[in-house]
Motif scaffolding. Structure first.
Motif, PDB file in Angstrom:
ATOM      1  N   SER A  12       0.842  -1.201   0.000  1.00  0.00           N
ATOM      2  CA  SER A  12       0.000   0.000   0.000  1.00  0.00           C
ATOM      3  C   SER A  12       0.877   1.251   0.000  1.00  0.00           C
ATOM      4  N   PHE A  13       0.576   2.202  -0.884  1.00  0.00           N
ATOM      5  CA  PHE A  13       1.257   3.497  -0.887  1.00  0.00           C
ATOM      6  C   PHE A  13       0.478   4.466  -1.778  1.00  0.00           C
ATOM      7  N   THR A  14       0.774   5.736  -1.659  1.00  0.00           N
ATOM      8  CA  THR A  14       0.143   6.751  -2.501  1.00  0.00           C
ATOM      9  C   THR A  14       1.209   7.633  -3.134  1.00  0.00           C
ATOM     10  N   VAL A  15       0.842   8.255  -4.251  1.00  0.00           N
ATOM     11  CA  VAL A  15       1.717   9.215  -4.924  1.00  0.00           C
ATOM     12  C   VAL A  15       0.889  10.455  -5.237  1.00  0.00           C
ATOM     13  N   GLU A  16       1.369  11.605  -4.799  1.00  0.00           N
ATOM     14  CA  GLU A  16       0.661  12.856  -5.047  1.00  0.00           C
ATOM     15  C   GLU A  16       1.048  13.421  -6.417  1.00  0.00           C
ATOM     16  N   GLN A  17       0.216  14.337  -6.919  1.00  0.00           N
ATOM     17  CA  GLN A  17       0.519  15.007  -8.179  1.00  0.00           C
ATOM     18  C   GLN A  17       1.849  15.754  -8.063  1.00  0.00           C
ATOM     19  N   GLY A  18       2.736  15.534  -9.024  1.00  0.00           N
ATOM     20  CA  GLY A  18       4.028  16.212  -9.036  1.00  0.00           C
ATOM     21  C   GLY A  18       5.069  15.614  -8.109  1.00  0.00           C
ATOM     22  N   GLU A  19       4.767  14.465  -7.503  1.00  0.00           N
ATOM     23  CA  GLU A  19       5.675  13.839  -6.537  1.00  0.00           C
ATOM     24  C   GLU A  19       6.434  12.681  -7.179  1.00  0.00           C
ATOM     25  N   THR A  20       7.653  12.460  -6.700  1.00  0.00           N
ATOM     26  CA  THR A  20       8.414  11.274  -7.090  1.00  0.00           C
ATOM     27  C   THR A  20       8.522  10.345  -5.885  1.00  0.00           C
ATOM     28  N   TYR A  21       8.054   9.115  -6.080  1.00  0.00           N
ATOM     29  CA  TYR A  21       8.075   8.092  -5.033  1.00  0.00           C
ATOM     30  C   TYR A  21       9.029   6.994  -5.484  1.00  0.00           C
TER      31      TYR A  21
END
Length: 309
Positions: free
Chosen positions: A24-33
């Motif tokens: 489980s994880f999330t990525v926001e707009q404009g983010e690098t994960y």
């Protein structure tokens, strides 16, 4: 504002082998994960499952608020304009029979965009990744490793995606070319407001490009947080071992290496209790119990004896 990508309890099995055991994880707009782990930890399977290129028998994958796990190819095809994949082997993923012009403009043909001026688009995309326009007439065998990577980036950007899934983007490149590529990715992210998920085992890459990172072990996240927080205060012993093994450019630096014991256990028969305990330098009797995911101040860890809590 909802995340551009939201993955919950993603599970993938091949026969009786459980490769992903609830990621489980999330990525926001404009983010690098960035997702980090040893070979065989399930990193590549995660992004292939997100892209619909690997099975995912359970869990949820939401892109821009829309559930995409398990949807058919017909439903997935329009979304492929917004989700681009960069493969680990750039040269191997480029057909040797096609020119660079044909390779980087192929997405327009696949999506039926017949109104595009392909020559103009090829020039635009090559300029975007800092390659000369005359490269359009070359073939993949005429490219260096770094140039092939840039062509892969250009092809991924062709349809102006919102999310890029990059599998080991710097693998096989020397340090100077790695730096150039990472600077390019950072620049493109800022200019185009891209979101990225980067799979790598190179912690120097993570430090250079990632806002947040997750540490994967045997198909489970064992730690997650901001890149800065994990580099400065790792809480899971596995993370600490990985960081201690990271090459240090300063020849005078004092290094406290922590050697990992043995090899990762087989996924066919997962260990009971904490799955890392047989290799953990901090293991104790309590580690026969199953650790649960706990989050403190945005920093998650799956450990019964975490550091700095």
């Amino acid at each position: 504002m909802s995340p551009i990508l939201e993955v919950k309890d993603l599970q993938t099995s091949y026969g009786t082998v459980n490769v992903l055991a609830g990621v489980s994880f999330t990525v926001e707009q404009g983010e690098t994960y960035a997702m980090v782990g040893e070979s065989g930890s399930g990193k590549t399977t995660v992004i292939r499952a997100i892209a619909g290129l690997a099975p995912a028998q359970a869990g949820s994958v939401k892109f821009d608020g829309q559930e995409i796990r398990g949807v058919g190819e017909r439903a997935m095809r329009p979304l492929r304009k917004d989700i681009a994949m960069m493969f680990q082997d750039p040269t191997g993923s480029l057909s040797p029979r096609l020119t660079i012009r044909n390779l980087i403009t192929e997405p327009y043909k696949i999506q039926g965009m017949k109104d595009r001026d392909l020559d103009a688009e090829a020039k635009r995309l090559l300029e975007l990744v800092n390659l000369p326009a005359h490269f359009a007439d070359r073939y993949p065998y005429q490219l260096s490793g770094g140039q092939a990577r840039r062509v892969g980036v250009a092809r991924a950007l062709a349809l102006e995606p919102k999310l890029i899934l990059a599998d080991e983007p710097t693998a096989g490149l020397d340090v100077s070319v790695q730096g150039e590529l990472l600077n390019l990715l950072n620049d493109l992210r800022e200019r185009l407001d891209l979101s990225m998920v980067i799979i790598t085992h190179n912690l120097n890459v993570v430090r250079h490009v990632a806002d947040r990172m997750g540490i994967l072990y045997l198909g489970r996240l064992v730690e997650e947080g901001t890149t800065e927080a994990i580099f400065h205060e790792p809480r899971h012993p596995y993370t600490n071992c990985l960081l201690s093994a990271n090459p240090e450019p300063d020849p005078d630096a004092r290094l406290d290496r922590i050697a990992l014991k043995g090899e990762p256990p087989s996924l066919v028969k997962r260990p009971t209790g904490c799955e890392f305990r047989d290799r953990c330098p901090m293991a104790s009797d309590i580690c026969t119990q199953v650790p649960h995911w706990e989050v403190t101040d945005g920093h998650g860890v799956r450990c019964l004896t975490p550091r700095h809590l």
